[in-house]
Write a protein that holds these residues in place. Structure first.
Motif, mmCIF file in Angstrom:
data_model
loop_
_atom_site.group_PDB
_atom_site.id
_atom_site.type_symbol
_atom_site.label_atom_id
_atom_site.label_comp_id
_atom_site.label_asym_id
_atom_site.label_seq_id
_atom_site.Cartn_x
_atom_site.Cartn_y
_atom_site.Cartn_z
ATOM 1 N N LYS A 58 41.985 58.086 -3.121
ATOM 2 C CA LYS A 58 40.801 57.673 -3.854
ATOM 3 C C LYS A 58 39.783 57.087 -2.893
ATOM 4 O O LYS A 58 40.099 56.197 -2.111
ATOM 5 N N HIS A 59 38.559 57.597 -2.968
ATOM 6 C CA HIS A 59 37.463 57.042 -2.179
ATOM 7 C C HIS A 59 37.009 55.749 -2.838
ATOM 8 O O HIS A 59 36.813 55.702 -4.051
ATOM 9 N N LEU A 118 40.727 55.548 0.509
ATOM 10 C CA LEU A 118 40.021 56.123 1.647
ATOM 11 C C LEU A 118 38.697 55.388 1.853
ATOM 12 O O LEU A 118 37.843 55.375 0.970
ATOM 13 N N ILE A 119 38.529 54.789 2.994
ATOM 14 C CA ILE A 119 37.300 54.066 3.326
ATOM 15 C C ILE A 119 36.566 54.868 4.398
ATOM 16 O O ILE A 119 37.038 54.969 5.534
ATOM 17 N N SER A 120 35.448 55.448 4.028
ATOM 18 C CA SER A 120 34.652 56.237 4.976
ATOM 19 C C SER A 120 33.198 56.240 4.513
ATOM 20 O O SER A 120 32.902 55.916 3.364
ATOM 21 N N ALA A 154 41.329 56.949 13.155
ATOM 22 C CA ALA A 154 41.780 56.534 11.831
ATOM 23 C C ALA A 154 42.752 55.373 11.976
ATOM 24 O O ALA A 154 43.447 55.241 12.994
ATOM 25 N N MET A 155 42.785 54.533 10.948
ATOM 26 C CA MET A 155 43.734 53.432 10.915
ATOM 27 C C MET A 155 44.366 53.378 9.537
ATOM 28 O O MET A 155 43.661 53.455 8.515
ATOM 29 N N LEU A 156 45.675 53.251 9.493
ATOM 30 C CA LEU A 156 46.393 53.054 8.241
ATOM 31 C C LEU A 156 46.709 51.571 8.109
ATOM 32 O O LEU A 156 47.342 50.984 8.991
ATOM 33 N N GLY A 157 46.243 50.968 7.032
ATOM 34 C CA GLY A 157 46.478 49.547 6.806
ATOM 35 C C GLY A 157 47.137 49.309 5.466
ATOM 36 O O GLY A 157 47.172 50.184 4.605
#
Length: 276
Positions: free
Chosen positions: A93-94, A60-62, A3-6
């Motif tokens: 939020k996705h 959330l980017i997945s 995971a990366m937090l940006g």
């Protein structure tokens, strides 16, 4: 999992990496479905990045939407219920979810201008209460506090606050309204992003649908807890106060003072005393 937090820069176009995380699943977790491994990873990340995520909206980017699986799963097993409890604290939020379209209001008519409504509920050992603040386009505030004298869960108090706030807005003749709350569960259920499965909450959601139809434009937005302090204080006051039936409490006037009360407490005709 990784995971990366940006965070986006001031221009809103470039992203800067802030935190990297990685984890190896244990033997039990490795047997989960792909969506369940994503959910497990998301919960693990939120626990370690809590100080970053608690007071901000996180995109959330997945490849899959774990939030939809967790909050709309027809089979609530032990781990899914545990994930629900952990993630309900955050505003996540996705990015693939559809955003609510907002129409514009006519600024020429005061009733057609956009008003704001903030609501919150409180359930504690002293009782249950709701707090609502309606803000006019000119910034005038209309507070509403209601004591609930029946058994409530936390989510029921939130729905009671929303319903009574909308009814107050309808009484004021408001046509365009932006609604804010720090309850991610209520906001996402009202907008239809999350499904309501609790039988106690379904009647509230049906009632909200009928109330929303009485507005020209209404939109719902999640708010961080630190920006909804006043309505939380109103709800807590309503829950704790003991009132007789039919008693009307006048609105509370809140003043701001930049100095302590004793600063100007000086007797001018007694010069023999030193000044402080």
């Amino acid at each position: 999992m990784g995971a990366m937090l940006g965070q986006r820069d001031d221009s809103g176009k470039k992203e800067r990496a802030i935190y990297f995380l990685s984890k190896k699943f244990n033997e039990c977790e490795a047997r989960y479905l792909v969506i369940e491994r994503t959910c497990c990873g998301l919960v693990w990340v939120t626990r370690r990045l809590r100080q970053y995520m608690l007071y901000y909206t996180t995109w959330l980017i997945s490849r899959v939407d774990p939030l939809k699986y967790i909050f709309e799963s027809p089979h609530i097993v032990g781990r899914v219920l545990k994930w629900q409890v952990v993630l309900s604290e955050y505003d996540i939020k996705h990015v693939m979810q559809k955003s609510v379209k907002e129409e514009s209001c006519d600024e020429g008519n005061n009733e057609e201008q956009e008003w704001e409504m903030y609501f919150d509920g409180a359930a504690n050992m002293h009782g249950n209460g709701v707090g609502v603040v309606i803000v006019s386009p000119e910034g005038k505030q209309f507070p509403v506090a209601i004591k609930l004298e029946f058994d409530c869960t936390n989510n029921i108090t939130e729905y009671e606050a929303c319903v009574n706030g909308l009814r107050a807005a309808i009484t004021l003749g408001i046509r365009c309204l932006k609604v804010f709350s720090d309850s991610a569960l209520i906001i996402h259920q009202v907008t239809g992003e999350w499904r309501t499965r609790d039988v106690k909450l379904i009647p509230y959601q049906e009632l909200l649908v009928d109330l929303i139809k009485q507005f020209k434009v209404v939109s719902f937005h999640h708010l961080t807890r630190d920006k909804n302090c006043f309505t939380d204080a109103l709800a807590t006051l309503a829950a704790m106060i003991q009132l007789d039936c039919g008693v009307h409490v006048q609105p509370i006037q809140v003043e701001a003072r930049s100095f302590p009360a004793y600063c100007l407490n000086v007797e001018e005709d007694r010069e023999e005393y030193p000044w402080f």
